[in-house]
Motif scaffolding. Structure first.
Motif, PDB file in Angstrom:
ATOM      1  N   LYS A 229       1.083  -1.433  -0.071  1.00 11.76           N
ATOM      2  CA  LYS A 229      -0.337   0.449   0.002  1.00 11.76           C
ATOM      3  C   LYS A 229       1.167   1.322   0.024  1.00 11.76           C
ATOM      4  O   LYS A 229       0.673   2.604  -0.404  1.00 11.76           O
ATOM      5  N   SER A 230       1.838   1.218   0.205  1.00  2.30           N
ATOM      6  CA  SER A 230       2.718   2.666   0.896  1.00  2.30           C
ATOM      7  C   SER A 230       3.354   2.753  -0.711  1.00  2.30           C
ATOM      8  O   SER A 230       4.037   1.923  -1.246  1.00  2.30           O
ATOM      9  N   PRO A 231       3.867   3.665  -1.121  1.00  7.91           N
ATOM     10  CA  PRO A 231       4.831   4.116  -2.545  1.00  7.91           C
ATOM     11  C   PRO A 231       5.850   4.000  -2.626  1.00  7.91           C
ATOM     12  O   PRO A 231       6.327   3.559  -2.751  1.00  7.91           O
ATOM     13  N   GLU A 232       6.203   4.430  -0.984  1.00  8.02           N
ATOM     14  CA  GLU A 232       8.397   4.443  -1.025  1.00  8.02           C
ATOM     15  C   GLU A 232       8.643   2.700  -0.847  1.00  8.02           C
ATOM     16  O   GLU A 232       9.266   2.981  -1.302  1.00  8.02           O
ATOM     17  N   GLY A 233       6.873   2.504   0.314  1.00  6.56           N
ATOM     18  CA  GLY A 233       8.099   0.900   0.229  1.00  6.56           C
ATOM     19  C   GLY A 233       8.187   0.856  -0.378  1.00  6.56           C
ATOM     20  O   GLY A 233       8.821  -0.807  -1.317  1.00  6.56           O
ATOM     21  N   ARG A 234       7.591   0.655  -2.039  1.00 11.58           N
ATOM     22  CA  ARG A 234       7.243  -0.149  -3.016  1.00 11.58           C
ATOM     23  C   ARG A 234       8.515   0.659  -4.329  1.00 11.58           C
ATOM     24  O   ARG A 234       8.894  -0.303  -4.318  1.00 11.58           O
ATOM     25  N   ASP A 235       8.710   1.680  -4.263  1.00  8.88           N
ATOM     26  CA  ASP A 235       9.885   2.090  -4.842  1.00  8.88           C
ATOM     27  C   ASP A 235      11.185   1.990  -4.746  1.00  8.88           C
ATOM     28  O   ASP A 235      11.764   0.975  -5.013  1.00  8.88           O
ATOM     29  N   LYS A 236      11.209   1.491  -2.938  1.00 11.58           N
ATOM     30  CA  LYS A 236      12.010   0.970  -2.017  1.00 11.58           C
ATOM     31  C   LYS A 236      12.696  -0.688  -2.881  1.00 11.58           C
ATOM     32  O   LYS A 236      13.568  -0.840  -2.833  1.00 11.58           O
ATOM     33  N   ALA A 237      11.304  -0.806  -2.725  1.00 10.34           N
ATOM     34  CA  ALA A 237      11.837  -2.399  -3.377  1.00 10.34           C
ATOM     35  C   ALA A 237      12.040  -2.552  -4.596  1.00 10.34           C
ATOM     36  O   ALA A 237      12.123  -3.616  -4.754  1.00 10.34           O
ATOM     37  N   LEU A 238      11.305  -2.464  -5.399  1.00 10.81           N
ATOM     38  CA  LEU A 238      11.612  -2.294  -6.896  1.00 10.81           C
ATOM     39  C   LEU A 238      13.001  -1.795  -7.555  1.00 10.81           C
ATOM     40  O   LEU A 238      13.678  -2.671  -7.659  1.00 10.81           O
ATOM     41  N   THR A 239      13.656  -0.598  -6.700  1.00 10.73           N
ATOM     42  CA  THR A 239      14.500  -0.260  -6.885  1.00 10.73           C
ATOM     43  C   THR A 239      15.553  -1.198  -6.073  1.00 10.73           C
ATOM     44  O   THR A 239      16.435  -1.792  -7.336  1.00 10.73           O
ATOM     45  N   THR A 240      15.858  -2.489  -5.172  1.00 10.08           N
ATOM     46  CA  THR A 240      16.838  -3.070  -4.431  1.00 10.08           C
ATOM     47  C   THR A 240      16.325  -4.236  -5.818  1.00 10.08           C
ATOM     48  O   THR A 240      17.774  -5.123  -5.975  1.00 10.08           O
ATOM     49  N   CYS A 241      15.633  -4.647  -5.922  1.00  7.24           N
ATOM     50  CA  CYS A 241      15.112  -5.672  -7.540  1.00  7.24           C
ATOM     51  C   CYS A 241      15.370  -5.879  -8.514  1.00  7.24           C
ATOM     52  O   CYS A 241      16.173  -6.310  -8.658  1.00  7.24           O
ATOM     53  N   SER A 242      15.730  -4.310  -8.707  1.00  9.00           N
ATOM     54  CA  SER A 242      15.752  -4.200 -10.313  1.00  9.00           C
ATOM     55  C   SER A 242      17.458  -4.333 -10.047  1.00  9.00           C
ATOM     56  O   SER A 242      18.060  -4.820 -10.957  1.00  9.00           O
ATOM     57  N   SER A 243      18.353  -4.028  -9.126  1.00 12.82           N
ATOM     58  CA  SER A 243      18.913  -3.875  -9.052  1.00 12.82           C
ATOM     59  C   SER A 243      19.755  -4.667  -9.440  1.00 12.82           C
ATOM     60  O   SER A 243      21.184  -5.339  -9.875  1.00 12.82           O
TER      61      SER A 243
END
Length: 305
Positions: A229-243
């Motif tokens: 539900k949190s956009p910040e948490g989603r963006d952080k998770a996506l950044t880490t996973c994409s790296s």
């Protein structure tokens, strides 16, 4: 072949790159530059993780070990390649060749295992965050790293010892810029078809199975991210996973093409290009991928500066 044709000279001759002299000068200069940049970037990343307490987490501990492996991997053959070029000598002793193969395979396999375990770390952090501190305890992290190093060393020792025991007949010219397993096997004067099958089996265990586990982990991870539900948490998770996924592609792509092709389809020029994309460029790109897109690492670097 008749064993009488077996050469008495113990040294191998590294033929180097399949380029003309003008391009080789440019390439060696570029490789030395990449090597220096990789040494600097990975050393900085290791020091930042070691020096800053807020980076003393399982993810960064595993990342520091990956940076250490990268340092050792690129150092296992680039200096020798540069020395051979500037000295004009292309020979390498059988012992030195076996040593280079051992360290190259050890570090390459250890990195494949570690990257797989890093995907498990991301799976626990995103899909089961409340149990993260328990599941990824310091003891478990040390065991993961030890398993990576031990798995790489044991597998490499077996393959190096077996590959180097084959007698070589006639020419001792290696169509590569380093002592590499598949290139050395081409010089064997015994039937190695059974051993080539063992190499394929090992590649499946070391490459395809871990890659399947990584992709399975990220399939579950992305499903969990979609429900955040949190956009910040989603963006952080996506950044880490994409790296991490970018690093997975850089490691596994060239390795699968090199070691899972039949020997009849091996081409010296293609193998050299794949080794440039994998063991040479990846150690330089890895710290950039993780640091430039990671606010915590960038913040630690700013404090140092």
């Amino acid at each position: 072949m008749d064993k009488k044709n077996e050469t008495s000279v113990t040294d191998f001759i590294l033929l180097g790159l399949s380029l003309d002299m003008k391009h080789i000068n440019l390439f060696i200069g570029a490789m030395l530059l990449i090597y220096i940049v990789a040494l600097i970037l990975n050393s900085i990343l290791i020091l930042l993780i070691w020096a800053h307490s807020h980076l003393h987490t399982p993810m960064y501990f595993l990342l520091s070990q990956l940076a250490l492996m990268d340092l050792m991997l690129i150092s296992s053959f680039v200096p020798k390649m540069a020395i051979n070029f500037f000295s004009g000598r292309r020979n390498i002793s059988r012992l030195a060749c076996g040593t280079q193969i051992f360290f190259f395979l050890t570090l390459g396999i250890a990195e494949c295992i570690l990257i797989t375990l890093m995907s498990y770390d991301r799976y626990v952090a995103i899909c089961n965050p409340l149990r993260y501190a328990i599941v990824m305890s310091p003891r478990v992290c040390v065991q993961m790293v030890a398993f990576s190093w031990a798995g790489g060393a044991i597998t490499s020792l077996v393959h190096t010892a077996y590959a180097m025991h084959f007698p070589t007949c006639g020419s001792k010219e290696v169509s590569h810029f380093l002592c590499e397993l598949t290139a050395i096997l081409k010089l064997a004067c015994e039937d190695i078809s059974a051993y080539e099958k063992a190499v394929v089996v090992t590649s499946i265990v070391v490459l395809l199975i871990p890659l399947f586990l990584i992709l399975s982990s990220y399939a579950v991870i992305f499903l969990a991210i979609l429900h955040m539900k949190s956009p910040e948490g989603r963006d952080k998770a996506l950044t880490t996973c994409s790296s991490h996924l970018t690093v997975v592609c850089l490691y596994y792509g060239p390795a699968i093409v090199v070691y899972m092709r039949p020997s009849s389809y091996h081409n010296a020029k293609l193998d050299q290009v794949l080794f440039i994309l994998g063991p040479i460029l990846t150690p330089m790109l890895n710290p950039l991928i993780y640091s430039l897109r990671n606010k915590e690492v960038v913040g630690a670097l700013r404090k140092v500066l």
